[in-house]
Design an enzyme around this catalytic site. Structure first.
Site, short mmCIF file in Angstrom:
data_model
loop_
_atom_site.label_atom_id
_atom_site.label_comp_id
_atom_site.label_asym_id
_atom_site.label_seq_id
_atom_site.Cartn_x
_atom_site.Cartn_y
_atom_site.Cartn_z
N LYS A 221 0.68 -1.39 0.01
CA LYS A 221 0.14 -0.24 -0.22
C LYS A 221 0.43 1.11 0.16
CE LYS A 221 -1.34 3.04 2.83
NZ LYS A 221 -1.56 4.20 2.00
N GLU A 296 9.48 1.70 11.01
CA GLU A 296 10.30 2.37 11.09
C GLU A 296 9.67 3.27 11.07
OE1 GLU A 296 13.11 1.82 9.97
OE2 GLU A 296 13.70 -0.82 9.55
N CYS A 330 13.56 10.23 7.74
CA CYS A 330 13.35 9.99 9.52
C CYS A 330 15.18 10.06 10.04
CB CYS A 330 12.99 8.71 9.46
SG CYS A 330 11.54 8.62 8.56
N GLU A 427 9.25 15.50 15.55
CA GLU A 427 10.41 16.14 13.87
C GLU A 427 9.85 17.04 13.01
OE1 GLU A 427 11.85 11.78 11.38
OE2 GLU A 427 9.85 11.96 12.21
C1 SIN Z 1 13.06 7.78 5.43
O1 SIN Z 1 13.48 8.35 5.67
O2 SIN Z 1 12.69 6.88 6.46
C2 SIN Z 1 14.52 6.67 5.27
C3 SIN Z 1 16.05 7.17 4.27
C4 SIN Z 1 17.07 6.42 4.01
O3 SIN Z 1 16.54 5.59 3.89
O4 SIN Z 1 18.01 7.54 3.84
#
Ligand code: SIN
Length: 527
Positions: A221, A296, A330, A427
């Site tokens: 998805k 993640e 992230c 964040e």
């Molecule tokens: C992400 O922002 O979830 C992944 C970043 C990355 O793989 O470097």
């Protein structure tokens, strides 16, 4: 109200349902598709990978009720495509297809699955340019970054094509002489992969690569904001000969799709990249059927610049780690923690480097910062800056919407930030770099660890003992020492604390898709 629906409500930036049937989006920016976009769409069309339907059991499929979602170019507001707005029934069918395909796909020899994956990798690379353009079109990142994402994303398919052949079991020395003990590793089954908009390809391949390599089948998805790259990649999986039903893609009503994946006993694993709020709900929702889960989730990455840092290396590294994908990853730096002896010098040099970042449409030559994904993202950035300023921070650079309009935002540097500000606690997911001053190494470590997140962290120092000492003290899954971009398919990616569960990429990533089976052969001393 379903838990998935509640999760989406609680997360402003989570993917939302944009079904035409109950559309209430702000179309202030809607215009006819520009000539640029038209020519890219034409190029995509001739490439045969511009797919705008879901994929269920190898068939390109519309939503059963005919509802659609519009996919926009965030740089212009143009509508790029209409894709089906799918829900429970389509997801159930996709799960059934994946379940049926599992019995034959999982029984192939590892070397056969490896060849399919290798072929898929080759096709992704052969279409690098056109796929890169598709990412820039629907996600907004500069073309050079988008092309980088194709190489990065494809690398997971290549890596796991090789790793497929190395899913070793064990023979365990038995405690009784007439027994032989074995450990087999077997694929977990059907995997539900829920992926975000910030890396429309790489976050899919990082999950689907290991899943397929060890014999699992998948229902993907993708984010409703960026489904076209996922569909193009799925088309290439078919062209690579991966059998129908092994890869399925549904998109649309996120809560209905999520709930259907969670409720199905046939789905044995949920893998998700996205917000911590949604990740928690998925984890809770997986409990009823006791699924394996990997998550993640969000980060709050500290970047620690010590007095003994090489200034050029520190500026270059923190710039890359902060402004990659306009701050929308992230692992992007969220807080730059600078020791007092180098603070002024660093702040000046960093602000000059940030000022040089060209903002614009990702297709324009030299652009380093594209638009933010949507209006909600800009409003979040604005509210964080407002909060910081109200608590004593100073805007050194930027701090406002870019004159280009839309969701373009000026790359921003804030000085005199502290740990009480929203921007240090959560964040920001945007192009804002707050600078926090510290005195001692202990204080820097305390500030860095003062968060529930624990994904990426960065250290700049020329003292090798310090680099090791601080790396060990950081409660983070990833540590970059004198380096701002550290993600790679060969190293494990994942977080401590509330940044997630499990690891993606590397030899560790495949374990997330495997069950361990112990087999005991008894009475082996009988003739
Ligand atoms: C992400 O922002 O979830 C992944 C970043 C990355 O793989 O470097």
């Amino acid at each position: 109200m379903s838990i998935f629906r509640m999760a989406l409500r609680s997360c402003r930036l989570s993917s939302q349902s944009f079904c035409a049937a109950h559309m209430h989006q702000d179309f202030r920016f809607f215009r006819q598709m520009s000539m640029d976009a038209q020519s890219i769409a034409a190029q995509l069309n001739t490439s045969g990978i511009f797919r705008t339907q879901g994929l269920i059991g190898g068939k390109w499929t519309e939503a059963y009720e005919g509802n659609t979602i519009k996919v926009h170019n965030p740089a212009t507001g143009d509508v790029i495509a209409n894709v089906p707005c799918m829900g429970k029934r389509e997801t159930s069918d996709a799960i059934s297809s994946a379940y049926d395909a599992f019995s034959s796909w999982s029984k192939l020899a590892a070397s056969q699955r490896s060849k399919f994956l290798r072929k898929w990798y080759d096709l992704l690379i052969a279409h690098k340019e056109v796929l890169g353009k598709l990412i820039t079109l629907e996600q907004g990142k500069p073309l050079i970054e988008a092309m980088g994402e194709i190489s990065y994303g494809a690398s997971f398919i290549e890596f796991y094509a090789e790793e497929a052949k190395r899913v070793y079991g064990d023979i365990i020395p038995a405690t009784l002489a007439d027994r032989r003990l074995f450990v087999l590793k077997q694929p977990v089954g059907v995997v539900g992969a829920i992926t975000p908009w910030n890396f429309p390809l790489a976050m899919i391949t990082r999950k689907v690569g290991p899943a397929l390599a060890c014999g699992c089948t998948v229902v993907i998805k993708p984010s409703e904001l960026t489904p076209l790259t996922a569909l193009a990649a799925a088309e290439l999986s078919l062209q690579a000969g991966i059998p129908p039903g092994v890869v399925n893609v549904v998109m649309g009503n996120a809560s209905d799709i999520g709930d259907t994946l969670l409720e199905s006993p046939q789905v044995r694993k949920i893998t998700f990249t996205g917000s911590t709020a949604v990740g928690k709900k998925l984890m809770a929702g997986s409990a009823a059927t006791v699924k394996k889960v990997s998550l993640e989730l969000g980060g709050n990455a500290p970047c620690m610049v010590f007095d003994d840092a090489d200034l050029d290396v520190a500026v270059k590294g923190s710039l890359a780690a902060k402004f990659r994908n306009s701050g929308q990853t992230c692992v992007c730096v969220n807080r730059i923690i600078v020791q007092e002896g180098i603070y002024e010098k660093f702040a000046k040099a960093f602000a000059i480097a940030v000022q040089n970042l060209k903002v614009g449409n990702g297709f324009t030559e030299g652009v380093a910062q594209g638009p933010l994904i949507n209006e909600a993202a800009v409003q979040k950035v604005e509210s964080f800056i407002q909060d910081a300023v109200s608590k004593g921070a100073t805007v050194m650079l930027g701090g406002k919407r870019h004159s280009l309009g839309m969701t373009f935002y000026e790359p921003t540097v804030i000085s005199n930030a502290n740990s009480e500000m929203l921007i240090s606690r959560e964040e920001v997911f945007g192009p804002v770099a707050p600078l926090i001053r510290f005195k001692t190494e202990e204080e820097a470590i305390r500030i860095a660890n003062d968060t529930n997140a624990g994904l990426a962290s960065y250290i700049f120092t020329t003292n090798v003992q310090r680099s090791w000492r601080v790396s060990e003290a950081l409660e983070y899954g990833l540590v970059g020492v004198n380096e701002g971009i550290i993600s790679t398919e060969v190293a494990p990616f994942g977080g401590f604390k509330q940044s997630g569960l499990g690891r993606e990429g590397s030899k560790y990533g495949i374990d997330e898709y495997l069950e361990i089976k112990y087999i005991c052969l008894g009475n082996m001393d009988r003739a």
